[in-house]
Design a protein around this motif. Structure first.
Motif, PDB file in Angstrom:
ATOM      1  N   ALA A 109      40.704  42.001  38.136  1.00  0.00           N
ATOM      2  CA  ALA A 109      41.737  41.139  38.905  1.00  0.00           C
ATOM      3  C   ALA A 109      41.842  41.744  40.086  1.00  0.00           C
ATOM      4  O   ALA A 109      42.133  41.241  41.138  1.00  0.00           O
ATOM      5  CB  ALA A 109      43.000  40.921  37.866  1.00  0.00           C
ATOM      6  N   ALA A 110      42.210  43.166  40.096  1.00  0.00           N
ATOM      7  CA  ALA A 110      42.434  43.792  41.551  1.00  0.00           C
ATOM      8  C   ALA A 110      41.340  43.592  42.466  1.00  0.00           C
ATOM      9  O   ALA A 110      41.482  43.246  43.775  1.00  0.00           O
ATOM     10  CB  ALA A 110      42.665  45.437  41.173  1.00  0.00           C
ATOM     11  N   HIS A 111      40.262  43.881  41.904  1.00  0.00           N
ATOM     12  CA  HIS A 111      38.875  43.601  42.762  1.00  0.00           C
ATOM     13  C   HIS A 111      38.688  42.321  43.575  1.00  0.00           C
ATOM     14  O   HIS A 111      38.552  42.205  44.663  1.00  0.00           O
ATOM     15  CB  HIS A 111      37.703  44.026  42.019  1.00  0.00           C
ATOM     16  N   ILE A 112      39.226  41.328  42.812  1.00  0.00           N
ATOM     17  CA  ILE A 112      39.144  39.942  43.579  1.00  0.00           C
ATOM     18  C   ILE A 112      40.193  39.942  44.882  1.00  0.00           C
ATOM     19  O   ILE A 112      39.690  39.671  46.144  1.00  0.00           O
ATOM     20  CB  ILE A 112      39.615  38.804  42.831  1.00  0.00           C
ATOM     21  N   THR A 113      41.292  40.530  44.777  1.00  0.00           N
ATOM     22  CA  THR A 113      42.303  40.623  45.839  1.00  0.00           C
ATOM     23  C   THR A 113      41.370  41.652  47.183  1.00  0.00           C
ATOM     24  O   THR A 113      42.133  41.638  48.211  1.00  0.00           O
ATOM     25  CB  THR A 113      43.587  41.211  45.444  1.00  0.00           C
ATOM     26  N   TYR A 114      40.569  42.666  46.553  1.00  0.00           N
ATOM     27  CA  TYR A 114      40.099  43.234  48.002  1.00  0.00           C
ATOM     28  C   TYR A 114      39.098  42.477  48.773  1.00  0.00           C
ATOM     29  O   TYR A 114      38.630  43.196  49.748  1.00  0.00           O
ATOM     30  CB  TYR A 114      39.545  44.484  47.124  1.00  0.00           C
ATOM     31  N   LEU A 115      38.623  41.735  48.191  1.00  0.00           N
ATOM     32  CA  LEU A 115      37.583  40.503  48.859  1.00  0.00           C
ATOM     33  C   LEU A 115      38.094  39.324  49.358  1.00  0.00           C
ATOM     34  O   LEU A 115      39.103  38.733  48.555  1.00  0.00           O
ATOM     35  CB  LEU A 115      36.361  40.483  47.951  1.00  0.00           C
ATOM     36  N   SER A 116      37.700  38.917  50.487  1.00  0.00           N
ATOM     37  CA  SER A 116      37.885  37.639  50.848  1.00  0.00           C
ATOM     38  C   SER A 116      37.105  36.557  50.177  1.00  0.00           C
ATOM     39  O   SER A 116      35.979  36.899  49.641  1.00  0.00           O
ATOM     40  CB  SER A 116      37.531  37.448  52.324  1.00  0.00           C
ATOM     41  N   GLU A 117      37.575  35.346  50.220  1.00  0.00           N
ATOM     42  CA  GLU A 117      36.946  34.177  49.632  1.00  0.00           C
ATOM     43  C   GLU A 117      35.583  34.349  50.246  1.00  0.00           C
ATOM     44  O   GLU A 117      34.541  33.754  49.466  1.00  0.00           O
ATOM     45  CB  GLU A 117      37.870  32.971  49.558  1.00  0.00           C
ATOM     46  N   ALA A 118      35.566  34.193  51.505  1.00  0.00           N
ATOM     47  CA  ALA A 118      34.433  34.222  52.327  1.00  0.00           C
ATOM     48  C   ALA A 118      33.315  35.016  52.060  1.00  0.00           C
ATOM     49  O   ALA A 118      32.135  35.072  51.825  1.00  0.00           O
ATOM     50  CB  ALA A 118      34.642  34.160  53.660  1.00  0.00           C
ATOM     51  N   ALA A 119      33.877  36.407  51.568  1.00  0.00           N
ATOM     52  CA  ALA A 119      33.009  37.640  51.516  1.00  0.00           C
ATOM     53  C   ALA A 119      32.238  37.400  49.973  1.00  0.00           C
ATOM     54  O   ALA A 119      31.067  37.499  49.537  1.00  0.00           O
ATOM     55  CB  ALA A 119      33.709  38.730  51.474  1.00  0.00           C
ATOM     56  N   LEU A 120      33.236  36.670  48.902  1.00  0.00           N
ATOM     57  CA  LEU A 120      32.497  36.372  47.666  1.00  0.00           C
ATOM     58  C   LEU A 120      31.665  35.162  47.951  1.00  0.00           C
ATOM     59  O   LEU A 120      30.729  35.350  47.150  1.00  0.00           O
ATOM     60  CB  LEU A 120      33.856  35.967  46.733  1.00  0.00           C
ATOM     61  N   GLN A 121      32.014  34.220  48.566  1.00  0.00           N
ATOM     62  CA  GLN A 121      31.071  32.997  48.845  1.00  0.00           C
ATOM     63  C   GLN A 121      29.668  33.484  49.075  1.00  0.00           C
ATOM     64  O   GLN A 121      28.459  33.299  48.787  1.00  0.00           O
ATOM     65  CB  GLN A 121      31.737  32.010  49.545  1.00  0.00           C
ATOM     66  N   ARG A 122      29.903  34.310  50.429  1.00  0.00           N
ATOM     67  CA  ARG A 122      28.750  34.759  51.158  1.00  0.00           C
ATOM     68  C   ARG A 122      27.612  35.801  50.025  1.00  0.00           C
ATOM     69  O   ARG A 122      26.469  35.554  50.147  1.00  0.00           O
ATOM     70  CB  ARG A 122      29.003  35.644  52.245  1.00  0.00           C
ATOM     71  N   LYS A 123      28.180  36.672  49.306  1.00  0.00           N
ATOM     72  CA  LYS A 123      27.632  37.357  48.516  1.00  0.00           C
ATOM     73  C   LYS A 123      26.986  36.884  47.294  1.00  0.00           C
ATOM     74  O   LYS A 123      25.775  37.236  46.900  1.00  0.00           O
ATOM     75  CB  LYS A 123      28.463  38.752  48.040  1.00  0.00           C
TER      76      LYS A 123
END
Lengths: 381, 381
Positions: free
Chosen positions: B226-240
């Motif tokens: 849960a915490a890890h999601i907050t460390y990344l942006s939505e855009a970064a998750l989408q890009r990766k």
């Protein structure tokens, strides 16, 4: 098709006839599927006033009036009810609990006829399209060919989009609120946290908790807490709770010191009383699998190619970070590219995703105006 | 004050002398506190080149070089190392594992001298100010009166702000990256989800898992996910990750279908190997309790009233939604109101909160430029 006479007009549980198994996207089929549904208002003689409402992840068929088990108002009384944009005085309003749900429709907590025990993880994985396919069969059974409108928010909006893709000839208009045409990586990530919380709870018992008289309450509560944060904006949390304490002073321990902690714990604890943990897994999975463009060669506009005559209304909220406005714009661009009629409203609100369930006069006015035009075009006014 | 001779200059574990218990904000005191620390570079004759680095929630004293247990590079090799803005060739760089941590400093997994067993929840709740108080005592023991700079990101930035409030006369400059002067309701909410995941795991055993040879691995993994999601942006998750699958086709089950699921599961699983669950509770609690303005009558500027001569550099990242730019602006406004010298850079990045640990040339350049000015003002150049 079952004759309309065989099905009550105000709701109940409809059992699919033996001749109509629900064939799922996974290839599995469910025989004798039950759909729990509720209606409000009366179908007119021309059968042109039916409005299908599609519910969100943890909601149910009780959109208006009083909920029979909680005693609270239905979940969309802002939009549906006497004098509201969707009004039982003029519309025949139908909502069914989704396949995989736990409010009366067949889901993983139902009895598997093959074993006489709860399905658990033997229940087949379902999709948004499966949910919509079942709804279309219910609408058939109700004797309705064309729906005046299909309306839904959040996961309900996904179902509306799927209706437009799967059954464009059967809807006159479509209203998509605070939704998306596919789950993003962040959406999937939050759902996966929730599923891991449930499946990591030893009381989940590989999905067979019902057979053991157990319930993964702690895991499901954590899943709900994490999800609940995504339903609210940072601004809304700050406005409602800020750093306000429960008591005078800090506990210097791990009790709920802050009101926001206490609120979240309550959200988690009350959720497990009303929702089945396996249903939570199945429905979140259906949402994660949802990618309407992928079904159409990766081009979302292709999904709407046959829906050119459907009138669309798309709404988003400025502070919704779960299904942000950019997702709605993506839908609207695809509708435009497909040559469909689309109106779009981005509503200024600091309430986050949950705004679609809350007092948002602009949303209400926008739906009323849209449906007014739809009714005129349909010859109802 | 312990003589500098009694403490190694390259790190180790420093045990507070019997005459120096750590008196905590809660009123409790810790006798014989141990601080595990690491240094890089050499203290100059004037003792004017010391840079204290403050670490984030789950990081540790190994900021540069190779981590002794993981074999991976230290966590801030982008900023610290030969030719980097903080350079062992010219700076004496110190970082200590925070009180309550689990990388060698006294924390809930340490042995409670009163019982001879692991502290567990008998360990006193600690605050950011307690962490900083212990660091100040270590800096004393190292014979350093005034730090050239105190530098930190995320929770490390909170410590830097606390340093400026508690010991303004002991720092020449302060660098606060991707941080906040108080935890917001949403920040607290995410931490509470993590704590409930840990405390809901039956293997947590009321915090006494060490006594039972157990570890709340599943709960801690969910907390980390849960915490890890907050460390990344939505855009970064989408890009990766986007909606990329692990394999060809869907599993039609609850395995990790999507790469983002697999990635999160890995983040959770690897975290439990390196981090103590109770430390996670204590450190998140310290962060939630942090509200620098509240210590000063609700006026953040008051916290910096005596820090007028400290040179501040505040940095934020456009896509950081955990500690967004608005929080940094709030700090900068307070610094300006207090008459302190503040420079502020908002860095364009789509990497989210974790940007402060990643390749961000603008961050590196901004720190290099800022420290260059600081060194000139300090007479080091």
């Amino acid at each position: 098709m079952a004759a309309p006479e065989t099905i009550a007009q105000d709701g109940g549980t409809w059992t699919f006839p033996a001749s109509q198994p629900l064939v799922l996207d996974s290839g599995a089929r469910i025989e004798g599927l039950e759909l729990a549904w509720r209606s409000y208002g009366t179908l007119n003689a021309d059968k042109t006033n039916a409005v299908l409402v599609c519910h969100a992840l943890t909601l149910d068929q009780y959109v208006a009036g009083e909920h029979p088990t909680t005693g609270k108002p239905g979940w969309w009384t802002r939009m549906i009810g006497p004098g509201k944009p969707i009004d039982p005085a003029k519309h025949f309003i139908v909502c069914a609990n989704v396949v995989g749900g736990c409010m009366g429709s067949t889901g993983p907590a139902s009895i598997n006829p093959a074993t006489g025990k709860a399905w658990g993880l033997a229940f087949p994985v379902i999709t948004i399209r499966d949910m919509v396919r079942a709804q279309a069969m219910l609408v058939d059974a109700l004797g309705v060919d064309t729906l005046l409108a299909v309306v839904g928010g959040s996961m309900g909006g996904m179902q509306v989009l799927q209706w437009a893709a799967s059954y464009p000839e059967r809807l006159f208009s479509a209203v998509v609120v605070a939704s998306a045409a596919r789950h993003s990586a962040q959406n999937i990530a939050f759902h996966e946290v929730g599923r891991q919380a449930v499946m990591g709870d030893p009381d989940w018992r590989g999905g067979d908790y019902a057979l053991h008289g157990a319930r993964p309450e702690k895991g499901l509560a954590v899943a709900r807490m994490a999800a609940h944060i995504t339903y609210l904006s940072e601004a809304a949390l700050q406005r409602k709770f800020g750093r306000e304490l429960q008591r005078d002073g800090l506990s210097w321990g791990f009790d709920a010191d802050f009101q926001v902690e206490s609120y979240l714990r309550y959200q988690g604890a009350s959720f497990v009383d009303r929702f089945d943990a396996n249903s939570y897994l199945y429905i979140t999975r259906a949402m994660d699998y949802f990618d309407l463009a992928a079904e159409h060669g990766g081009v979302l506009a292709e999904a709407f190619r046959k829906a050119r005559d459907v009138r669309f209304c798309v709404m988003s909220f400025t502070s919704d970070w779960l299904y942000p406005t950019s997702e709605s714009r993506h839908i609207v661009r695809a509708l435009n590219a497909a040559g469909a009629r689309a109106s779009f409203v981005e509503i200024e609100s600091d309430k986050g995703h949950d705004a679609f369930l809350l007092d948002e006069p602009v949303m209400e006015a926008a739906l009323a105006g849209f449906l007014d035009g739809v009714e005129r075009a349909r010859g109802l006014k």
